[in-house]
Design an enzyme around this catalytic site. Sequence first.
Site, PDB file in Angstrom:
ATOM      1  CG  HIS A  63      -1.850   1.156   1.301  1.00 29.47           C
ATOM      2  ND1 HIS A  63      -3.042   1.193   0.626  1.00 29.47           N
ATOM      3  CD2 HIS A  63      -1.753   2.334   1.963  1.00 29.47           C
ATOM      4  CE1 HIS A  63      -3.657   2.338   0.876  1.00 29.47           C
ATOM      5  NE2 HIS A  63      -2.892   3.047   1.684  1.00 29.47           N
ATOM      6  CG  HIS A 114      -9.971   3.653   3.560  1.00 29.21           C
ATOM      7  ND1 HIS A 114     -10.563   3.808   4.779  1.00 29.21           N
ATOM      8  CD2 HIS A 114      -8.643   3.608   3.822  1.00 29.21           C
ATOM      9  CE1 HIS A 114      -9.652   3.867   5.742  1.00 29.21           C
ATOM     10  NE2 HIS A 114      -8.476   3.755   5.171  1.00 29.21           N
TER      11      HIS A 114
END
Length: 767
Positions: A63, A114
């Site tokens: 990420h 998200h």
Amino acid sequence: METVSVDSTSVDSIERAVESPDQPQPYKELGLKDDEYERIKQILGRRPTDSELAMYSVMWSEHCSYKSSKVHLRYFGETTTEEMRSGMLAGIGENAGVVDIGDGWAVTFKVESHNHPSYVEPYQGAATGVGGIVRDIMAMGARPIAVMDQLRFGKADAPDTRRVLDGVVRGVGGYGNSLGLPNIGGETVFDSSYAGNPLVNALCAGALRTEDLQLAFASGTGNKIILFGARTGLDGIGGVSVLASETFDDTGESGPNRKKLPSVQVGDPFTEKVLIECCLELYHAGLVVGIQDLGGAGLSCATSELASAGDGGMKIELEKVPMRAVGMTPAEVLSSESQERMCAVVTPENVDAFLAVCRKWDVLATVIGEVTDGDNLVITWNGETVVDVPPRTVAHEGPVYERPVARPDWQDGVVESTTEALQRPSTPDELRQTLLDMLESPALCSRKFITDQYDRYVRGNTVLAEHADSGVIRIDEKTGRGIALATDASGRYTFLDPYRGAQLALAEAYRNVAASGATPRAVTNCLNFGSPEDPAVMWQFQQAVHGLADGCRQLGIPVTGGNVSFYNQTGSTPILPTPVVGVLGVIDDVHRRLPTDFGTEPGETLILLGETRDEFDGSIWAEVAYDHLGGVPPEVDLDHEKLLADILTAASRDGLVSAAHDLSEGGLIQAVVESALAGETGCRILLPEDADPFVWLFSESSGRVLVAVPRTEESRFTSMLTARQMPWTRIGVVDQGSDSVTVQDQFEVTLDELRAVHEGTLPKLFG
């Protein structure tokens, strides 16, 4: 160098675990591979402390480090020309892209994911997704002015979809509405591939004067590091290293069991609302040298990135960080993803003024360190050094993987499985029923049930948010200058052909901006894919990146930044590859914006721009009628898209058209119905004599826009189309005395029936 001590886990225990494979492997639990751990030891010349291990693990996660995507993302830079960069004030590598829009104004915008947190805890996952992207915009020196969302869920009638959708929509609306930010558009898609792995992509845009641009760097020996905003707690620890960098298994759990999941971050929009105003006053007072928001990886990210981008080292006294949990270890403080926090670099003479502004806004602010003349990031805990690392090795020099890339064997079968053998509706009754079935389907039904939960007009600068192909926001009240924003993606098309699918998403967002009367200027993206450890997924990713980069170069607009989200899959089944593309356009006077609704002028003529072809592979008709996905997606012609955009912008400027609606999913009849319902007026459609009604009504050929033209301007407009060699067809008229949509010689449906079918589906499923 100071003696390096440890906090809660001794290095001896870590090393013993490495030497004893049957013992727990702490670094593996943090997501690090064996070779990555060995590299950390080589960088430091010793074994890492657990605080250093925590920092490296989160910053080297997929990420944060983009370790599987970097080799492909470089292609964006390779295909961006100097001319494309000319209007960019900040681009890839910054918190968000910034574009000069004229008159001394700049706009910053970005979209991020998200996804995994929004499955575990839908409300807080979505809410903190909005909060995080808003802070990225704040960190550029801008006032956030609008948000958008791109949402993907499992099948609409699947058991878990209700839980996830309800929480996500409430989270998006609850946070954005509380901040006072209008939600000006987006998209909601249902598909079984997103079950257990929803996509929650949030976009935020902000406006600033060009001289107010802020960047993230820590320079100037002796300058102070100030942490301000909310206290630091235990929420979100490991979020980027566990949730966003790992797949869910078949039960929806992450890794071997759910116990491994960290808690999802908890957002407080009211704290962030005050933080926005505090930041703006700090910027305007000239009290900030550099600034970084705290999102994924928390202080690990903020301190290492600020130090890495600066010209010296940094020392942090970690015990000074305000905490809201008792007994937190240094590793936990560094890894916490508590929301509503910012980190600023401030000259010593401005510290008192900085703290005074924070007190005025009741924002907690603490000096936690300073810029040093050394090379390392040094972090102490009650006098003991727990971190002593070269910051670039943490923030910018993580591992880079060239993952295997292979076109999957099954791709040929997908391409060969076309819609040619599927029986098509042919009689008027069949065509009418097909329209109603598609309008009622979760694929094409109205999203009012969702969008009505968002505040679209707060702050009073929203010009278009509903009945529009893109959201339009006023930037300057004096001149009327504004921006248009659109986001688009098609996982179905990208699955069939990743290169063309990404270009189709780009073309649609570009066209949507132009259809509102704005000139497309820049691109952001959020690339959602399955596991990078799967060569087929990496082939999809590589092809999509190249398609998007090549498309941007052809259109002459730059990618200013974006986000990659990997590991979007449950077990071994990845989601449909979903590259979300956001396009920013500029409009010099928002009063000339184009809505989609018919009936603003009496007796408008309906003209279809572009060519209609027999293209149904990957279409919504194939999905609704046959649950079919195969074949080759529609053609994309980006030179045609540029011409179309130029024509729409000129037509808007010269008052030649009163409404415009692009054709995409559902084809011509879907656009006609949406525009008729928006304007609450009927219309009559007359297809060409030699036309196949099914093809003309339902084809999803790209590069088409339906426009409503005042009678007084029809001759001038069509002459321009002919002169510029834009294919066009006079397709019908707006009938303000009618309450029906009529397709001549085929069928008629009343607006009441269309509205009932179109707007009833989601309330039945989720109301």
